[in-house]
Design a protein around this motif. Structure first.
Motif, PDB file in Angstrom:
ATOM      1  N   GLY A  71      36.378  11.198 -74.887  1.00 37.06           N
ATOM      2  CA  GLY A  71      36.970  12.407 -75.427  1.00 37.06           C
ATOM      3  C   GLY A  71      38.483  12.374 -75.399  1.00 37.06           C
ATOM      4  O   GLY A  71      39.136  12.736 -76.384  1.00 37.06           O
ATOM      5  N   PHE A  72      39.060  11.938 -74.296  1.00 41.21           N
ATOM      6  CA  PHE A  72      40.520  11.887 -74.194  1.00 41.21           C
ATOM      7  C   PHE A  72      41.123  10.886 -75.170  1.00 41.21           C
ATOM      8  O   PHE A  72      42.202  11.128 -75.730  1.00 41.21           O
ATOM      9  CB  PHE A  72      40.950  11.560 -72.765  1.00 41.21           C
ATOM     10  N   ARG A  73      40.447   9.764 -75.388  1.00 39.97           N
ATOM     11  CA  ARG A  73      40.966   8.800 -76.370  1.00 39.97           C
ATOM     12  C   ARG A  73      40.904   9.379 -77.774  1.00 39.97           C
ATOM     13  O   ARG A  73      41.839   9.196 -78.578  1.00 39.97           O
ATOM     14  CB  ARG A  73      40.181   7.489 -76.280  1.00 39.97           C
ATOM     15  N   ARG A  74      39.830  10.073 -78.097  1.00 37.70           N
ATOM     16  CA  ARG A  74      39.710  10.724 -79.402  1.00 37.70           C
ATOM     17  C   ARG A  74      40.750  11.832 -79.545  1.00 37.70           C
ATOM     18  O   ARG A  74      41.355  12.015 -80.602  1.00 37.70           O
ATOM     19  CB  ARG A  74      38.305  11.292 -79.570  1.00 37.70           C
ATOM     20  N   PHE A  75      40.955  12.563 -78.463  1.00 38.76           N
ATOM     21  CA  PHE A  75      41.935  13.632 -78.413  1.00 38.76           C
ATOM     22  C   PHE A  75      43.340  13.091 -78.668  1.00 38.76           C
ATOM     23  O   PHE A  75      44.113  13.637 -79.464  1.00 38.76           O
ATOM     24  CB  PHE A  75      41.843  14.285 -77.033  1.00 38.76           C
ATOM     25  N   GLU A  76      43.675  11.985 -78.000  1.00 38.90           N
ATOM     26  CA  GLU A  76      44.989  11.367 -78.185  1.00 38.90           C
ATOM     27  C   GLU A  76      45.204  10.972 -79.641  1.00 38.90           C
ATOM     28  O   GLU A  76      46.277  11.223 -80.214  1.00 38.90           O
ATOM     29  CB  GLU A  76      45.129  10.140 -77.280  1.00 38.90           C
ATOM     30  N   ARG A  77      44.195  10.357 -80.257  1.00 36.89           N
ATOM     31  CA  ARG A  77      44.323   9.953 -81.660  1.00 36.89           C
ATOM     32  C   ARG A  77      44.553  11.163 -82.554  1.00 36.89           C
ATOM     33  O   ARG A  77      45.355  11.113 -83.506  1.00 36.89           O
ATOM     34  CB  ARG A  77      43.073   9.193 -82.111  1.00 36.89           C
ATOM     35  N   SER A  78      43.855  12.261 -82.270  1.00 42.71           N
ATOM     36  CA  SER A  78      44.015  13.474 -83.070  1.00 42.71           C
ATOM     37  C   SER A  78      45.432  14.016 -82.977  1.00 42.71           C
ATOM     38  O   SER A  78      46.031  14.426 -83.984  1.00 42.71           O
ATOM     39  CB  SER A  78      43.023  14.553 -82.600  1.00 42.71           C
ATOM     40  N   SER A 123      38.950   8.785 -60.253  1.00 40.71           N
ATOM     41  CA  SER A 123      39.427   7.479 -59.802  1.00 40.71           C
ATOM     42  C   SER A 123      39.002   6.352 -60.745  1.00 40.71           C
ATOM     43  O   SER A 123      39.487   5.220 -60.606  1.00 40.71           O
ATOM     44  CB  SER A 123      38.916   7.187 -58.392  1.00 40.71           C
ATOM     45  N   ARG A 124      38.125   6.646 -61.702  1.00 40.20           N
ATOM     46  CA  ARG A 124      37.677   5.602 -62.624  1.00 40.20           C
ATOM     47  C   ARG A 124      38.835   5.221 -63.538  1.00 40.20           C
ATOM     48  O   ARG A 124      39.429   6.087 -64.195  1.00 40.20           O
ATOM     49  CB  ARG A 124      36.486   6.077 -63.448  1.00 40.20           C
ATOM     50  N   PRO A 125      39.200   3.940 -63.619  1.00 37.52           N
ATOM     51  CA  PRO A 125      40.368   3.510 -64.397  1.00 37.52           C
ATOM     52  C   PRO A 125      40.329   3.933 -65.862  1.00 37.52           C
ATOM     53  O   PRO A 125      41.353   4.341 -66.415  1.00 37.52           O
ATOM     54  CB  PRO A 125      40.339   1.984 -64.262  1.00 37.52           C
ATOM     55  N   THR A 126      39.166   3.842 -66.491  1.00 41.86           N
ATOM     56  CA  THR A 126      39.104   4.199 -67.912  1.00 41.86           C
ATOM     57  C   THR A 126      39.445   5.665 -68.134  1.00 41.86           C
ATOM     58  O   THR A 126      40.157   6.005 -69.083  1.00 41.86           O
ATOM     59  CB  THR A 126      37.709   3.904 -68.487  1.00 41.86           C
ATOM     60  N   LEU A 127      38.955   6.545 -67.259  1.00 39.13           N
ATOM     61  CA  LEU A 127      39.249   7.965 -67.390  1.00 39.13           C
ATOM     62  C   LEU A 127      40.705   8.245 -67.052  1.00 39.13           C
ATOM     63  O   LEU A 127      41.388   8.988 -67.765  1.00 39.13           O
ATOM     64  CB  LEU A 127      38.330   8.787 -66.483  1.00 39.13           C
ATOM     65  N   PHE A 128      41.202   7.669 -65.968  1.00 39.64           N
ATOM     66  CA  PHE A 128      42.589   7.879 -65.549  1.00 39.64           C
ATOM     67  C   PHE A 128      43.558   7.475 -66.659  1.00 39.64           C
ATOM     68  O   PHE A 128      44.502   8.209 -66.982  1.00 39.64           O
ATOM     69  CB  PHE A 128      42.857   7.077 -64.279  1.00 39.64           C
ATOM     70  N   GLU A 129      43.333   6.305 -67.244  1.00 36.92           N
ATOM     71  CA  GLU A 129      44.226   5.817 -68.293  1.00 36.92           C
ATOM     72  C   GLU A 129      44.142   6.673 -69.551  1.00 36.92           C
ATOM     73  O   GLU A 129      45.170   6.964 -70.189  1.00 36.92           O
ATOM     74  CB  GLU A 129      43.891   4.360 -68.614  1.00 36.92           C
ATOM     75  N   ALA A 130      42.937   7.083 -69.921  1.00 39.36           N
ATOM     76  CA  ALA A 130      42.773   7.898 -71.129  1.00 39.36           C
ATOM     77  C   ALA A 130      43.415   9.265 -70.959  1.00 39.36           C
ATOM     78  O   ALA A 130      44.047   9.793 -71.887  1.00 39.36           O
ATOM     79  CB  ALA A 130      41.289   8.042 -71.468  1.00 39.36           C
TER      80      ALA A 130
END
Length: 210
Positions: A71-78, A123-130
């Motif tokens: 969701g955060f990656r999609r949000f960033e693109r939007s 703490s999950r890297p993918t979530l933290f980075e997104a």
């Protein structure tokens, strides 16, 4: 409130279980809400055995966290797409504000999950980075740069929080239907998007970069 868009169900093929489960989890989230989203339900939606998720997600918090990262990656693109080519700071912030609310109302279940930190493993890297990548778009737009040690001046933090509070609060009011009566009584026949535009175009009293 816009109905959340989801992809049609399709069976996974070898090597794509993780993606299939995330797609299935998003469909369940849109259809049944967070209460109906479990590892078993996501596996069933993806056409996999109930034991298969253990290869990719330790528990339901892992699944929810990875879905929030999507969701955060999609949000960033939007946000980036909405602000592309806009140089004027206030116009850029207004475009970001519209995109923020549009995303929230297009994907309400996913949006609410993204901000349910008690259900996520931060703490999950993918979530933290997104999360950081998405937040940096708004932070950059208001000129709130972080120092090398991660600190931020109070004045910059105030601009960031003011901008974020305005659009996030508006999005939540719209998702919850709290704006329906006000919008229904607009004398010019406008809708929730019209009302948001009037707030943002006026600068919102808060959405101003330095």
């Amino acid at each position: 409130m816009t109905v959340e868009k989801t992809k049609a169900k399709r069976p996974y093929h070898h090597g794509a279980l993780r993606e299939a489960m995330l797609e299935g989890a998003e469909r369940i989230l849109a259809r049944e809400g967070l209460e109906g989203l479990t590892l078993r339900a996501a596996a069933r939606e993806a056409g996999a055995s109930h034991a298969a998720p253990k290869n990719h997600f330790d528990n339901v918090a892992g699944l929810l966290s990875e879905l929030a990262a999507v969701g955060f990656r999609r949000f960033e693109r939007s946000l980036l797409d909405a602000a592309a080519g806009i140089d004027a700071p206030e116009a850029r912030l207004a475009a970001l504000g519209r995109a923020y609310v549009a995303f929230a109302t297009s994907y309400p279940g996913l949006f609410l999950l993204m901000f349910r930190s008690e259900r996520l493993d931060l703490s999950r890297p993918t979530l933290f980075e997104a999360m950081n990548a998405a937040q940096s778009v708004l932070r950059d737009a208001v000129g709130a740069e972080l120092a090398p040690d991660g600190t931020i001046p109070t004045a910059s933090a105030a601009r960031l929080v003011a901008a974020w509070s305005l659009v996030h609060g508006y999005a939540m009011l719209q998702i919850d239907g709290r704006l329906d009566k006000i919008v229904g009584n607009l004398s010019d026949g406008g809708d929730a998007t019209t009302l948001l535009g009037a707030i943002l175009d006026a600068g919102g009293g808060q959405l101003r970069a330095s």
